[in-house]
Design a protein around this motif. Sequence first.
Motif, PDB file in Angstrom:
ATOM      1  N   ASN A   1       0.670  -1.250   0.116  1.00 32.40           N
ATOM      2  CA  ASN A   1      -0.085   0.161   0.246  1.00 32.40           C
ATOM      3  C   ASN A   1       1.032   1.461  -0.303  1.00 32.40           C
ATOM      4  O   ASN A   1       1.738   1.156   0.929  1.00 32.40           O
ATOM      5  CB  ASN A   1      -0.837   0.187   0.999  1.00 32.40           C
ATOM      6  N   LEU A   2       0.840   1.915  -0.599  1.00 36.03           N
ATOM      7  CA  LEU A   2       1.410   3.705  -0.808  1.00 36.03           C
ATOM      8  C   LEU A   2       0.959   4.717  -1.237  1.00 36.03           C
ATOM      9  O   LEU A   2      -0.093   5.175  -1.239  1.00 36.03           O
ATOM     10  CB  LEU A   2       1.920   3.285  -2.463  1.00 36.03           C
ATOM     11  N   VAL A   3       0.973   5.654  -0.467  1.00 33.99           N
ATOM     12  CA  VAL A   3       1.095   6.903  -0.586  1.00 33.99           C
ATOM     13  C   VAL A   3       2.051   7.669  -0.712  1.00 33.99           C
ATOM     14  O   VAL A   3       3.396   7.677  -1.347  1.00 33.99           O
ATOM     15  CB  VAL A   3       0.863   7.299   0.583  1.00 33.99           C
ATOM     16  N   LEU A   4       1.450   7.975  -1.932  1.00 33.18           N
ATOM     17  CA  LEU A   4       2.496   8.766  -3.303  1.00 33.18           C
ATOM     18  C   LEU A   4       3.172  10.424  -2.975  1.00 33.18           C
ATOM     19  O   LEU A   4       1.829  10.834  -3.340  1.00 33.18           O
ATOM     20  CB  LEU A   4       2.258   8.297  -5.133  1.00 33.18           C
ATOM     21  N   LYS A   5       3.647  10.751  -2.910  1.00 39.19           N
ATOM     22  CA  LYS A   5       4.205  12.088  -3.007  1.00 39.19           C
ATOM     23  C   LYS A   5       5.010  12.475  -3.734  1.00 39.19           C
ATOM     24  O   LYS A   5       6.040  12.115  -4.098  1.00 39.19           O
ATOM     25  CB  LYS A   5       4.022  12.592  -1.613  1.00 39.19           C
ATOM     26  N   GLY A   6       4.371  13.913  -4.488  1.00 42.70           N
ATOM     27  CA  GLY A   6       6.124  14.421  -5.177  1.00 42.70           C
ATOM     28  C   GLY A   6       5.965  15.957  -5.460  1.00 42.70           C
ATOM     29  O   GLY A   6       5.008  16.750  -5.590  1.00 42.70           O
ATOM     30  N   ASP A   7       7.148  16.651  -6.750  1.00 43.03           N
ATOM     31  CA  ASP A   7       7.198  17.680  -6.528  1.00 43.03           C
ATOM     32  C   ASP A   7       6.013  18.574  -7.452  1.00 43.03           C
ATOM     33  O   ASP A   7       5.762  19.653  -7.402  1.00 43.03           O
ATOM     34  CB  ASP A   7       8.336  17.942  -7.104  1.00 43.03           C
ATOM     35  N   GLY A   8       5.344  17.742  -8.252  1.00 40.44           N
ATOM     36  CA  GLY A   8       4.326  18.285  -9.695  1.00 40.44           C
ATOM     37  C   GLY A   8       3.884  17.179  -9.323  1.00 40.44           C
ATOM     38  O   GLY A   8       3.887  15.989  -9.291  1.00 40.44           O
ATOM     39  N   SER A   9       2.178  17.490 -10.348  1.00 38.30           N
ATOM     40  CA  SER A   9       1.386  16.449 -10.509  1.00 38.30           C
ATOM     41  C   SER A   9       1.906  15.631 -12.259  1.00 38.30           C
ATOM     42  O   SER A   9       1.601  14.514 -11.643  1.00 38.30           O
ATOM     43  CB  SER A   9       0.277  17.440 -10.772  1.00 38.30           C
ATOM     44  N   GLY A  10       2.583  16.468 -12.052  1.00 44.23           N
ATOM     45  CA  GLY A  10       2.764  15.055 -13.820  1.00 44.23           C
ATOM     46  C   GLY A  10       4.165  13.687 -13.102  1.00 44.23           C
ATOM     47  O   GLY A  10       3.938  13.374 -13.562  1.00 44.23           O
ATOM     48  N   SER A  11       4.565  14.320 -12.400  1.00 46.39           N
ATOM     49  CA  SER A  11       5.610  13.493 -11.396  1.00 46.39           C
ATOM     50  C   SER A  11       4.836  11.951 -11.139  1.00 46.39           C
ATOM     51  O   SER A  11       4.898  10.672 -11.077  1.00 46.39           O
ATOM     52  CB  SER A  11       6.725  13.734 -11.244  1.00 46.39           C
ATOM     53  N   VAL A  12       3.481  13.041 -10.284  1.00 41.35           N
ATOM     54  CA  VAL A  12       2.939  11.585  -9.553  1.00 41.35           C
ATOM     55  C   VAL A  12       2.454  10.654  -9.973  1.00 41.35           C
ATOM     56  O   VAL A  12       1.991   9.758 -10.379  1.00 41.35           O
ATOM     57  CB  VAL A  12       1.649  12.423  -8.345  1.00 41.35           C
ATOM     58  N   GLU A  13       1.834  11.712 -10.928  1.00 43.95           N
ATOM     59  CA  GLU A  13       1.439  10.660 -12.208  1.00 43.95           C
ATOM     60  C   GLU A  13       2.123   9.877 -13.174  1.00 43.95           C
ATOM     61  O   GLU A  13       1.910   8.243 -13.563  1.00 43.95           O
ATOM     62  CB  GLU A  13      -0.074  11.716 -13.161  1.00 43.95           C
ATOM     63  N   ALA A  14       2.915  10.216 -13.596  1.00 41.02           N
ATOM     64  CA  ALA A  14       3.899   9.470 -14.049  1.00 41.02           C
ATOM     65  C   ALA A  14       4.219   8.310 -13.379  1.00 41.02           C
ATOM     66  O   ALA A  14       4.998   6.917 -14.032  1.00 41.02           O
ATOM     67  CB  ALA A  14       4.755  10.240 -15.067  1.00 41.02           C
ATOM     68  N   LEU A  15       4.734   9.052 -12.474  1.00 44.77           N
ATOM     69  CA  LEU A  15       4.896   7.469 -11.131  1.00 44.77           C
ATOM     70  C   LEU A  15       4.204   6.529 -11.269  1.00 44.77           C
ATOM     71  O   LEU A  15       3.958   4.758 -11.316  1.00 44.77           O
ATOM     72  CB  LEU A  15       5.467   7.901  -9.872  1.00 44.77           C
ATOM     73  N   GLU A  16       2.496   6.745 -10.926  1.00 45.04           N
ATOM     74  CA  GLU A  16       1.695   6.189 -10.434  1.00 45.04           C
ATOM     75  C   GLU A  16       0.789   5.364 -12.061  1.00 45.04           C
ATOM     76  O   GLU A  16       1.032   3.770 -11.772  1.00 45.04           O
ATOM     77  CB  GLU A  16       0.433   7.229  -9.891  1.00 45.04           C
ATOM     78  N   ASP A  17       1.706   5.556 -12.983  1.00 43.44           N
ATOM     79  CA  ASP A  17       1.166   5.095 -14.592  1.00 43.44           C
ATOM     80  C   ASP A  17       2.068   4.151 -14.573  1.00 43.44           C
ATOM     81  O   ASP A  17       2.073   2.647 -14.248  1.00 43.44           O
ATOM     82  CB  ASP A  17       1.326   5.954 -15.106  1.00 43.44           C
ATOM     83  N   ALA A  18       3.644   4.156 -13.927  1.00 41.62           N
ATOM     84  CA  ALA A  18       4.035   3.331 -14.681  1.00 41.62           C
ATOM     85  C   ALA A  18       4.713   2.437 -13.178  1.00 41.62           C
ATOM     86  O   ALA A  18       4.738   0.829 -13.840  1.00 41.62           O
ATOM     87  CB  ALA A  18       5.333   3.836 -14.296  1.00 41.62           C
ATOM     88  N   LEU A  19       4.320   2.654 -12.453  1.00 42.18           N
ATOM     89  CA  LEU A  19       3.466   1.912 -11.342  1.00 42.18           C
ATOM     90  C   LEU A  19       3.028   0.377 -11.246  1.00 42.18           C
ATOM     91  O   LEU A  19       2.308  -0.475 -11.165  1.00 42.18           O
ATOM     92  CB  LEU A  19       2.981   2.315 -10.031  1.00 42.18           C
ATOM     93  N   PHE A  20       1.584   0.894 -12.170  1.00 35.50           N
ATOM     94  CA  PHE A  20       0.178   0.056 -12.419  1.00 35.50           C
ATOM     95  C   PHE A  20       0.593  -0.447 -13.676  1.00 35.50           C
ATOM     96  O   PHE A  20      -0.133  -1.738 -13.969  1.00 35.50           O
ATOM     97  CB  PHE A  20      -0.573   0.814 -13.222  1.00 35.50           C
ATOM     98  N   LYS A  21       1.925  -0.165 -14.200  1.00 34.27           N
ATOM     99  CA  LYS A  21       2.140  -1.033 -15.862  1.00 34.27           C
ATOM    100  C   LYS A  21       2.995  -2.232 -15.285  1.00 34.27           C
ATOM    101  O   LYS A  21       3.100  -2.655 -15.936  1.00 34.27           O
ATOM    102  CB  LYS A  21       2.709  -0.213 -17.049  1.00 34.27           C
TER     103      LYS A  21
END
Length: 608
Positions: free
Chosen positions: A406-426
């Motif tokens: 279970n993760l909580v993702l925090k990042g410096d920009g919405s783009g990077s958080v989305e990119a991370l999340e997206d990559a994780l689900f792949k």
Amino acid sequence: MSSGAPRGQGQVIRLPRGASLSDFADKINANPGSLVQEMFNLGEMVTATQSVSDDTLLLLGEHLGFEVSIVSPEDEDRELLAQFNIDLDAEVASERLVSRPPVVTVMGHVDHGKTKLLDAIRKANVVEGEAGGITQHIGAYQVHVPHEGVDRALTVIDTPGHEAFTAMRARGAQVTDIVVLVVAADDGVMPQTIEALNHAKAADVPIVVAVNKIDKPEANPDKVRQQLTEYGLVAEEYGGDTMFVNVAAKPGIGIEELLEAVLLTADASLELTAPIDGPAQGVAIEAHLDKGRGAVATVLVQKGTLRAGDSIVAGGAHGRVRAMLDENGKPVTEAGPARPVMVLGLTAVPGAGDTFLAAEDDRTVRQIAEQRQARRRAASFANSHRRPSLETIMEQLKEGEKTSLNLVLKGDGSGSVEALEDALFKLDIPAEVQLRIIHRGVGAITESDVMLASASSEAVTIIGFNVRASNKVREIADREGVEIRYYTVIYQAIEEIDAALKGLLKPEFEEVELGSAEIRDVFRSSKIGNIAGCIVRSGVIRRNAKARLLRDGTVVADNVSISSLKRFKDDATEVREGFECGLTLSNFNNVQVGDIIETFEMREKPRA
Ligand code: GDP
């Protein structure tokens, strides 16, 4: 067995995403308790007021004979805005329409030259104007091109073309009028070329193909044309209607021709007009938290005109436009359709792709933002607190193994958080492990992130991507037993999480010595017990540090910590080598002159 809930006969009931059993009960005039009972019979334990997942709502509906229609966030947003008399789709009288520049997104396979091409377009701002060209990356820029004797503007979405940025790219096509598909002539059509093409087709956006790297000896631009016919892109010279332009982004060849082709395609296939009067509406393209300036968002105006001083709401963020800057860092007083501007003055960071709109007053935008936030919280709560059903608990017990990350993702920009999340689900995740993102957001790791993690029934790891937790928050995390991991590179985060998923690696810790002190004197205090008067022999002694006590070289007390630390009469957080201090140890009172106190901390060992 009957618990008294009414039975429907296929009536449709509408529920917002994240509704609770109480909300459900309201709609069908039932007692919430009876629905809790029904869910229990179905093998799921939920309380009446807890917000539940879509699946639970649908399951309960089916069980009771109602057709549940879950209202999507978009529909709900429309309903919310309607309460404020705002209709995003309202037709605008045609005499107020102006023609606007086309918005272009560059897509293509990794390494085919998207970034270089964006740079080249930026530099080739053909109308002599800004010396030195565009100076800042704000997520989008506008260039001017002479076209058939007229000065024409083009808006270019300037997002980096990393593979992990698919999410942004997918959204890019929604604000985009034309896609420039970059294909390297020495490499030809590749998987992401097709992916990009499909994005463009799905969004019904015309494509101009930039056949790049034609300066390379092995370049074969005709092969690219031929390959793409298989995907329905037929070049004009082959009798089709797609414009292909040979370019070389690195040396800057063919850029003007490409921009010409974009304008020709825009003029041929698009009706590019937009109302210029009225309150602005559009999309947030990029947003981040700036140390000095607070929340900073680049927005693309799509309708109306945005002015400094306007009250705006973007996603769940709101505020008054304090200043607007263009891609050269210059102040802008108003921005009309297709104009990207960086906006200062929002109270929070919106998400990339969030819509924004200007409204009459601060109160309206605040209320819209607050209602959106409340709804998002409800929705993410519903997904994060999905209690396991009895059936799955039983299965877990049988297997004894089932586990989740279970993760909580925090990042410096919405783009990077989305990119991370997206990559994780792949990631290719083993069947016995479940990956769940219970919360995501932009900005430092906060107390509420930690509390969310610790309130969860399962262990939650907080991922900080280019953001940190303050010392206070870190202390709370330590106390609550919540793990925080920091990353600065997406692939590294992904690699480690992948490894964690495969092996659910337990972090390994090693002891790192902080310092040692020798007891020179012992003071007895009736209030706080024995105080050790020490001199620090090496390193530092820190309050709250883990410690052990040695007497004649053997450990007399282990697992203690420095519970108080003073320099003379004052509390100290740390005392350095060579200085005297007074300290007490937690759970250990029998200190003697000559004892050595060693302090250390547990640091996570970097993995090989
Ligand atoms: P992206 O991953 O699509 O953004 O690709 P980049 O813009 O980073 O380019 C990938 C590599 O191709 C870099 O090493 C560039 O220098 C190189 N490159 C890009 N365009 C050209 C070009 O027109 N000619 C040549 N020879 N190399 C290019």
